[in-house]
Design a protein around this motif. Structure first.
Motif, PDB file in Angstrom:
ATOM      1  N   ARG A  27       0.850  -1.191   0.000  1.00 54.09           N
ATOM      2  CA  ARG A  27       0.000   0.000   0.000  1.00 54.09           C
ATOM      3  C   ARG A  27       0.884   1.238   0.000  1.00 54.09           C
ATOM      4  O   ARG A  27       1.834   1.323   0.762  1.00 54.09           O
ATOM      5  N   GLU A  28       0.506   2.224  -0.851  1.00 52.44           N
ATOM      6  CA  GLU A  28       1.300   3.445  -0.966  1.00 52.44           C
ATOM      7  C   GLU A  28       1.191   4.277   0.307  1.00 52.44           C
ATOM      8  O   GLU A  28       0.129   4.384   0.909  1.00 52.44           O
ATOM      9  N   ASN A  29       2.280   4.892   0.685  1.00 50.06           N
ATOM     10  CA  ASN A  29       2.286   5.805   1.817  1.00 50.06           C
ATOM     11  C   ASN A  29       1.513   7.053   1.381  1.00 50.06           C
ATOM     12  O   ASN A  29       1.871   7.704   0.404  1.00 50.06           O
ATOM     13  N   ALA A  30       0.465   7.395   2.111  1.00 49.28           N
ATOM     14  CA  ALA A  30      -0.419   8.501   1.704  1.00 49.28           C
ATOM     15  C   ALA A  30       0.323   9.828   1.676  1.00 49.28           C
ATOM     16  O   ALA A  30       0.131  10.639   0.771  1.00 49.28           O
ATOM     17  N   GLU A  31       1.173  10.070   2.654  1.00 55.36           N
ATOM     18  CA  GLU A  31       1.894  11.344   2.702  1.00 55.36           C
ATOM     19  C   GLU A  31       2.863  11.463   1.528  1.00 55.36           C
ATOM     20  O   GLU A  31       2.916  12.496   0.851  1.00 55.36           O
ATOM     21  N   THR A  32       3.611  10.419   1.249  1.00 51.71           N
ATOM     22  CA  THR A  32       4.550  10.436   0.127  1.00 51.71           C
ATOM     23  C   THR A  32       3.797  10.548  -1.199  1.00 51.71           C
ATOM     24  O   THR A  32       4.229  11.257  -2.117  1.00 51.71           O
ATOM     25  N   GLY A  33       2.655   9.865  -1.300  1.00 52.18           N
ATOM     26  CA  GLY A  33       1.836   9.938  -2.509  1.00 52.18           C
ATOM     27  C   GLY A  33       1.329  11.345  -2.767  1.00 52.18           C
ATOM     28  O   GLY A  33       1.328  11.840  -3.892  1.00 52.18           O
ATOM     29  N   SER A  34       0.888  12.058  -1.679  1.00 55.73           N
ATOM     30  CA  SER A  34       0.413  13.426  -1.899  1.00 55.73           C
ATOM     31  C   SER A  34       1.542  14.370  -2.247  1.00 55.73           C
ATOM     32  O   SER A  34       1.337  15.303  -3.017  1.00 55.73           O
ATOM     33  N   GLN A  35       2.727  14.124  -1.746  1.00 57.09           N
ATOM     34  CA  GLN A  35       3.865  14.962  -2.129  1.00 57.09           C
ATOM     35  C   GLN A  35       4.184  14.787  -3.615  1.00 57.09           C
ATOM     36  O   GLN A  35       4.440  15.765  -4.322  1.00 57.09           O
ATOM     37  N   ALA A  37       2.063  13.808  -5.935  1.00 53.83           N
ATOM     38  CA  ALA A  37       0.953  14.401  -6.698  1.00 53.83           C
ATOM     39  C   ALA A  37       1.095  15.918  -6.762  1.00 53.83           C
ATOM     40  O   ALA A  37       0.832  16.527  -7.798  1.00 53.83           O
ATOM     41  N   GLN A  38       1.540  16.548  -5.671  1.00 51.60           N
ATOM     42  CA  GLN A  38       1.733  17.993  -5.671  1.00 51.60           C
ATOM     43  C   GLN A  38       2.852  18.375  -6.636  1.00 51.60           C
ATOM     44  O   GLN A  38       2.727  19.343  -7.381  1.00 51.60           O
ATOM     45  N   GLU A  39       3.934  17.608  -6.656  1.00 55.58           N
ATOM     46  CA  GLU A  39       5.037  17.896  -7.572  1.00 55.58           C
ATOM     47  C   GLU A  39       4.588  17.781  -9.032  1.00 55.58           C
ATOM     48  O   GLU A  39       4.945  18.614  -9.871  1.00 55.58           O
ATOM     49  N   VAL A  40       3.786  16.767  -9.326  1.00 53.18           N
ATOM     50  CA  VAL A  40       3.270  16.593 -10.685  1.00 53.18           C
ATOM     51  C   VAL A  40       2.386  17.784 -11.064  1.00 53.18           C
ATOM     52  O   VAL A  40       2.491  18.325 -12.167  1.00 53.18           O
ATOM     53  N   GLN A  41       1.513  18.209 -10.141  1.00 47.38           N
ATOM     54  CA  GLN A  41       0.615  19.337 -10.410  1.00 47.38           C
ATOM     55  C   GLN A  41       1.406  20.618 -10.645  1.00 47.38           C
ATOM     56  O   GLN A  41       1.110  21.376 -11.565  1.00 47.38           O
TER      57      GLN A  41
END
Length: 192
Positions: A27-35, A37-41
Motif C-alpha cells: 500500500r502506498e504511503n499517503a503522505e509520500t503519494g500526496s507529495q 501528486a503535488q510535484e506533478v501538479q
C-alpha cells in the motif's frame, strides 16, 4: 524485558520501521503519494504557463493562436443566429433553407468530414453512393424552385397583399370570427 526490547529493536531498530516498510510494499504511503501528486501538479502548471506565455511568442504565433480559437465560437454563434433569424424574418430564413435543400448530399458529407476532422473525429465517405446522391438531390430542384416562388409571393411588404379578390367564399371566411371551443365551454358552464 530484554527479549521484548530485542524484538522491538528488530522491528523498529536502526531508525527503520520494518512494519511500515513491509506495508508500503502493498500500500502506498499517503503522505509520500500526496507529495508526489503535488510535484506533478506544480510541474504541469509550470509547463502549461510556459506554453501559453505571450512574452516569448511573436506576432505570427499570437495571430495563429487567435485564429485557432475562432471556429468553435463562430459555429455556436452562427447556429444561434440562425434561430434568431428564423424568429425575426421567417420568410427570409425559409428562402435560405430552400437554397440549402439544394446542396448535394456528398457536399454535406464533405462539410461533415471537415468539421469532424477539425474537432478531432474521423468520418468516412462512401464513394459508391456519391453519384446516386447527386441525382437524388437534383431531382428536388423543381420543387424547391416552386417553394421559393410561393414564399416570395407570401411577402407582406405591399398594401393589399391579403386581399381576397373576387373570391366571395374566401372573403366570407376571412370576415367570420374563428370558433373558440374553450370559450364556448366556458360560456355554457356560466349559463348552467
Amino acid at each position: 524485558m530484554g527479549m521484548i526490547e530485542r524484538m522491538l529493536g528488530l522491528l523498529f531498530g536502526n531508525g527503520r520501521n520494518v512494519v511500515r516498510d513491509t506495508v508500503e510494499v502493498f500500500r502506498e504511503n499517503a503522505e509520500t503519494g500526496s507529495q508526489r501528486a503535488q510535484e506533478v501538479q506544480v510541474q504541469a502548471m509550470r509547463q502549461f504557463g510556459a506554453e501559453y506565455s505571450v512574452a516569448r511568442q511573436g506576432g505570427f504565433d499570437r495571430f495563429m493562436d487567435g485564429l485557432n480559437r475562432l471556429p468553435r465560437p463562430l459555429l455556436a454563434l452562427g447556429t444561434l443566429g440562425l434561430f434568431v433569424s428564423a424568429m425575426v424574418e421567417p420568410l427570409w430564413f425559409a428562402e435560405r433553407m430552400q437554397g440549402i435543400a439544394l446542396v448535394p448530399e456528398p457536399l454535406w458529407w464533405l462539410l461533415g468530414v471537415i468539421v469532424s476532422f477539425y474537432f478531432g473525429a474521423r468520418h468516412q465517405v462512401k464513394a459508391q453512393e456519391f453519384q446516386r446522391q447527386i441525382v437524388g438531390t437534383m431531382a428536388h430542384v423543381p420543387q424547391v424552385m416552386d417553394n421559393i416562388r410561393a414564399l416570395r409571393h407570401l411577402r407582406a411588404e405591399s398594401v393589399g397583399v391579403a386581399d381576397t379578390g373576387n373570391n366571395a367564399q374566401l372573403t366570407t371566411a376571412a370576415t367570420l370570427p374563428d370558433r373558440n371551443a374553450a370559450l364556448e365551454v366556458w360560456k355554457r358552464a356560466g349559463q348552467e
